[in-house]
Scaffold this active site. Structure first.
Site, PDB file in Angstrom:
ATOM      1  N   CYS A  47      -4.753 -47.861  96.425  1.00  0.00           N
ATOM      2  CA  CYS A  47      -3.364 -47.481  96.160  1.00  0.00           C
ATOM      3  C   CYS A  47      -2.770 -46.673  97.313  1.00  0.00           C
ATOM      4  O   CYS A  47      -1.544 -46.524  97.400  1.00  0.00           O
ATOM      5  CB  CYS A  47      -3.271 -46.668  94.865  1.00  0.00           C
ATOM      6  SG  CYS A  47      -3.662 -47.620  93.378  1.00  0.00           S
ATOM      7  N   GLY A 285     -12.469 -54.519  85.387  1.00  0.00           N
ATOM      8  CA  GLY A 285     -11.470 -54.438  86.447  1.00  0.00           C
ATOM      9  C   GLY A 285     -10.515 -55.614  86.500  1.00  0.00           C
ATOM     10  O   GLY A 285     -10.265 -56.302  85.508  1.00  0.00           O
ATOM     11  N   ASP A 286      -9.977 -55.837  87.685  1.00  0.00           N
ATOM     12  CA  ASP A 286      -8.942 -56.860  87.877  1.00  0.00           C
ATOM     13  C   ASP A 286      -9.387 -58.258  87.470  1.00  0.00           C
ATOM     14  O   ASP A 286      -8.549 -59.117  87.178  1.00  0.00           O
ATOM     15  CB  ASP A 286      -8.526 -56.918  89.358  1.00  0.00           C
ATOM     16  CG  ASP A 286      -7.823 -55.662  89.828  1.00  0.00           C
ATOM     17  OD1 ASP A 286      -7.750 -54.696  89.046  1.00  0.00           O
ATOM     18  OD2 ASP A 286      -7.352 -55.654  90.979  1.00  0.00           O
ATOM     19  N   TYR A 436       8.862 -25.629  77.725  1.00  0.00           N
ATOM     20  CA  TYR A 436      10.265 -25.411  78.086  1.00  0.00           C
ATOM     21  C   TYR A 436      10.414 -24.135  78.905  1.00  0.00           C
ATOM     22  O   TYR A 436       9.946 -23.070  78.534  1.00  0.00           O
ATOM     23  CB  TYR A 436      11.155 -25.302  76.842  1.00  0.00           C
ATOM     24  CG  TYR A 436      12.492 -24.646  77.133  1.00  0.00           C
ATOM     25  CD1 TYR A 436      13.351 -25.192  78.091  1.00  0.00           C
ATOM     26  CD2 TYR A 436      12.879 -23.480  76.502  1.00  0.00           C
ATOM     27  CE1 TYR A 436      14.558 -24.581  78.401  1.00  0.00           C
ATOM     28  CE2 TYR A 436      14.089 -22.867  76.794  1.00  0.00           C
ATOM     29  CZ  TYR A 436      14.924 -23.424  77.751  1.00  0.00           C
ATOM     30  OH  TYR A 436      16.114 -22.823  78.060  1.00  0.00           O
TER      31      TYR A 436
END
Length: 563
Positions: A47, A285-286, A436
């Site tokens: 990546c 995986g892929d 917040y």
């Protein structure tokens, strides 16, 4: 847990294979674990490759997650790089392995085999596809070739407007190249719905990226000055380099040769423990076919997060197969496609289903809302809008989210992604208690607001109009913005009555015709809906107001006449 004399052979590293190997060692000290990888690097951050090409990441070493020495010294795992598995003998439980350095072939026995062969860049059979100057980006050697070519180039053409295409557009532009991006779909980032992708289109155009959308590439040819890319409409563009970022396909040839079951798109079929049709072989995986968490359809999703989880699950299942008395009870739940990308400072994130994917799955019983809140309170300096689309079922179950903005996007999508995984509803978002402080969000966080708007819809406090039917007959458009806002841009045929004047001008409205209300981002239109409903009018809101209208118009889904 001891399983001496058991050999686990893993074909392929990176996310799935490497995580499986490391997990196996953590669970079993005495197993023999061998990883075979045909590349030079067994575990690297693919990546990060676009940012290495773009010189954002300066050193190749930063991309290397683990090398063979680390695997050996820290985990006692054998890693053999530049070795390729060429065939599997399922009868004898052996794999033929070729040493790519000297060509020698060995047979290696296994008790359990894991296939993590990944995916391959799609290279369509176009004329000239193999000409010099045409690149893909899947490995570190690929990145070196592209990086070297970019140093001597002035122009680049990127084919494909998905994650890699967008990231490379930014990085090549950052190196000073003139970039043209071609996408066969009529929008960028195809996983998004078209109106949400329009924000990306505007961002790229603002940063001088030339876009050719809804355009297919037919051929490549060599010119005296470089390459020419020929479009299906008869035009062409000249360039110095071309990057193919069309997508990937599962690298499942080894599995097919071995007779393992594969799906129609080439992904290896696995069960919930990542076991293939052979009881001694797992795949991660892929390369695998997985189940979509929402639609339950089978698909291939090339993402590192699911691959890592699959590696862990396969490791536990393998050791359980050696000793059935030990139950780890880990199964793969499916994929939501949670993903994020950034281009020129714009963050694009999504999780779960899009409208497109729901329609493909034959699911039409859903609703959606649009909102454009600030990523933190407006009175604190630097507030940036988040353009958010929430898709949900009629029973309130959250189906998907898409969000785009310059700050605070991933935090909101991550929260909703976990809600999707837990089967939560919009009512849960409405009641979520989130951090917040003025510099981080509001007392009503964008996540809360999305849940509140959707819950209002399901409680029939707020009926929603369909943007796609905006220009149909049968309703009257009412714009409740101020006169000055209206004059800056409006929807054709809309009546303008500012919210502040609405109570005094009710007699100008017909109770016989349904009113569709619009404002800037949706808030004032909601106030007007509540007022008008209690006066007996039939009313609906155009969710997200003029901000959403502009997104639909920019995507070519509506005709923007005056806005």
């Amino acid at each position: 847990m001891q399983h001496g004399n058991k050999r686990i052979l893993i074909i392929g590293g990176v996310a799935g294979g490497a995580s499986c190997a490391a997990r196996l060692r953590r669970l079993c000290e005495r197993c023999e674990i061998v990883v075979i990888d045909k590349g030079e690097h067994v575990s690297f951050a693919n990546c990060g490759l676009p940012y290495f090409v773009g010189d954002v990441i300066k050193e190749e070493q930063k991309l290397l997650v683990a090398n063979p020495e680390l695997f050996q010294n820290r985990f006692n795992i054998q890693v053999r790089v530049r070795h390729q598995a060429t065939s599997i003998n399922r009868t004898d439980n052996t794999v033929s392995i070729t040493n790519l350095e000297d060509g020698s072939v060995t047979e290696m026995r296994y008790d359990a085999l894991v296939l993590s062969t990944g995916s391959e860049a799609i290279r369509p059979p176009l004329e000239g596809i193999d000409l010099p100057g045409i690149y893909v980006l899947r490995t570190i050697p690929d990145s070196h070739k592209l990086k070297a070519a970019a140093k001597n180039a002035k122009r680049a053409v990127i084919i494909g407007g998905g994650f890699i295409g967008l990231e490379m557009a930014e990085n090549l532009a950052g190196l000073g190249l003139e970039v043209t991006l071609i996408e066969m779909a009529k929008q960028l980032m195809p996983p998004l719905d078209a109106e949400m992708a329009s924000y990306i289109k505007t961002c790229l155009e603002d940063n001088k990226i030339q876009l050719k959308l809804g355009c297919a590439v037919e051929a490549f040819s060599r010119t005296t000055e470089g390459l020419s890319v020929h479009y299906s409409d008869g035009h062409h563009v000249n360039t110095d380099i071309v990057l193919l970022a069309i997508g990937v396909t599962p690298a499942s040839e080894l599995a097919k040769q071995a007779g393992l079951e594969v799906g129609p798109r080439g992904g290896i079929k696995v069960d919930e423990t990542m076991q293939t049709s052979d009881p001694d072989i797992w795949a991660v995986g892929d390369v695998v076919e997985v189940e979509d968490f929402i639609s339950k359809q089978k698909l291939s999703v090339p993402l590192a997060g699911p691959a890592n989880r699959q590696g862990r699950i396969a490791a536990g299942a393998i050791l359980e197969s050696f000793n059935p008395a030990i139950k780890r009870n880990l199964t793969f739940r499916g994929v939501q496609g949670t993903a994020v990308c950034q281009v020129f400072g714009l963050t694009i994130a999504l999780s779960g289903a899009s409208e497109k994917s729901l329609r493909r799955a034959g699911i039409d019983d859903y609703q959606k809302v649009y909102l454009h809140p600030g990523h933190h309170v407006s009175y604190f300096p630097g507030a940036q809008p988040i353009h958010l689309k929430l898709i949900y079922a009629r029973d309130g179950k959250i189906l998907g989210v898409q969000a785009i903005g310059r700050a605070g996007v991933t935090r909101r999508v991550d929260v909703i992604a976990m809600a999707i995984q837990m089967g939560a509803t919009v009512y849960d978002l409405e009641e979520s208690e989130l951090c917040y402080a003025p510099q981080f969000g509001g007392a009503k966080d964008p996540v809360n607001l999305a849940g509140m708007i959707a819950a209002n819809n399901l409680r029939h406090d707020l009926d929603l109009a369909d943007w796609h039917l905006l220009h149909d007959d049968g309703h009257q458009l009412l714009d409740v913005r101020t006169d000055s806002e209206y004059q800056q841009g409006y929807i054709d045929d809309a009546i303008n009555i500012p919210l502040e004047q609405l109570r005094q001008r009710l007699d100008e409205l017909s109770a016989d015709k349904e009113l569709w209300l619009v404002c800037g981002v949706g808030q004032r239109a909601y106030y007007a809906v509540r007022l008008l409903m209690q006066q007996g009018f039939k009313v609906r809101v155009l969710s997200g107001g003029m901000q959403t209208y502009q997104a639909f118009a920019n995507a070519g889904l509506l005709e923007a006449k005056n806005a």
